[in-house]
Design an enzyme around this catalytic site. Sequence first.
Site, PDB file in Angstrom:
ATOM      1  N   ILE A 275      51.508  64.924 -12.310  1.00 29.39           N
ATOM      2  CA  ILE A 275      50.557  64.339 -11.522  1.00 29.39           C
ATOM      3  C   ILE A 275      50.247  62.861 -12.300  1.00 29.39           C
ATOM      4  O   ILE A 275      50.270  63.085 -13.430  1.00 29.39           O
ATOM      5  CB  ILE A 275      49.330  65.089 -11.211  1.00 29.39           C
ATOM      6  CG1 ILE A 275      48.331  64.224 -10.315  1.00 29.39           C
ATOM      7  CG2 ILE A 275      48.456  65.204 -12.560  1.00 29.39           C
ATOM      8  CD1 ILE A 275      47.117  64.855  -9.879  1.00 29.39           C
ATOM      9  N   SER A 276      50.680  61.659 -11.532  1.00 28.66           N
ATOM     10  CA  SER A 276      50.357  60.668 -12.417  1.00 28.66           C
ATOM     11  C   SER A 276      49.095  60.387 -12.982  1.00 28.66           C
ATOM     12  O   SER A 276      47.984  60.989 -12.606  1.00 28.66           O
ATOM     13  CB  SER A 276      50.657  59.470 -11.153  1.00 28.66           C
ATOM     14  OG  SER A 276      51.947  59.503 -10.920  1.00 28.66           O
ATOM     15  N   GLN A 277      49.283  59.557 -14.020  1.00 31.95           N
ATOM     16  CA  GLN A 277      47.832  59.257 -14.804  1.00 31.95           C
ATOM     17  C   GLN A 277      46.920  58.432 -13.632  1.00 31.95           C
ATOM     18  O   GLN A 277      47.461  57.667 -12.651  1.00 31.95           O
ATOM     19  CB  GLN A 277      48.173  57.910 -15.786  1.00 31.95           C
ATOM     20  CG  GLN A 277      47.156  57.181 -16.320  1.00 31.95           C
ATOM     21  CD  GLN A 277      47.845  56.125 -17.317  1.00 31.95           C
ATOM     22  OE1 GLN A 277      48.735  55.777 -17.177  1.00 31.95           O
ATOM     23  NE2 GLN A 277      46.997  55.561 -18.104  1.00 31.95           N
TER      24      GLN A 277
END
Length: 149
Positions: A62-64
């Site tokens: 999951i992206s930052q």
Amino acid sequence: MAVDLKKARARMVIEQLERRGIKNARVLRAMRSIPRERFIPPELADHAYDDGPLPIGGEQTISQPYMVALMTEVAAPSDTEQVLEVGTGSGYQTAVLSRLSAHVFSIECDQRLHDRAAATLAAMSINNCTLLAGDGSLGWPQAAPFDLI
């Protein structure tokens, strides 16, 4: 001691987004409203608002939070647009986009991630998203045209 996730989310918006220059009020409101912990493995919930990506399975992350906010701010979706997202992953970016656009069409090549994202979005009653398990490089001609990709 368990992390207070609501406080952590509010702190994330201030410290990771606003202080780094995210200014769009709609994006900030969307980021405040989506519980990132719902989109990661339960054992990582205390890290949901850490300043970095987290594993979600299938060798994906999951992206930052900052990257999600920045991509969304740059894309600038409007509430009348249909958006194509390639790479649903956990569905977090999909959920954020759902708060800012008329409808999100999202394609994920990993069937397990697709199924999990679909279940999470449904459990959250996010109904303006349509998900497809498939090859995003082929686009989604049946749902085109899109206002934003």
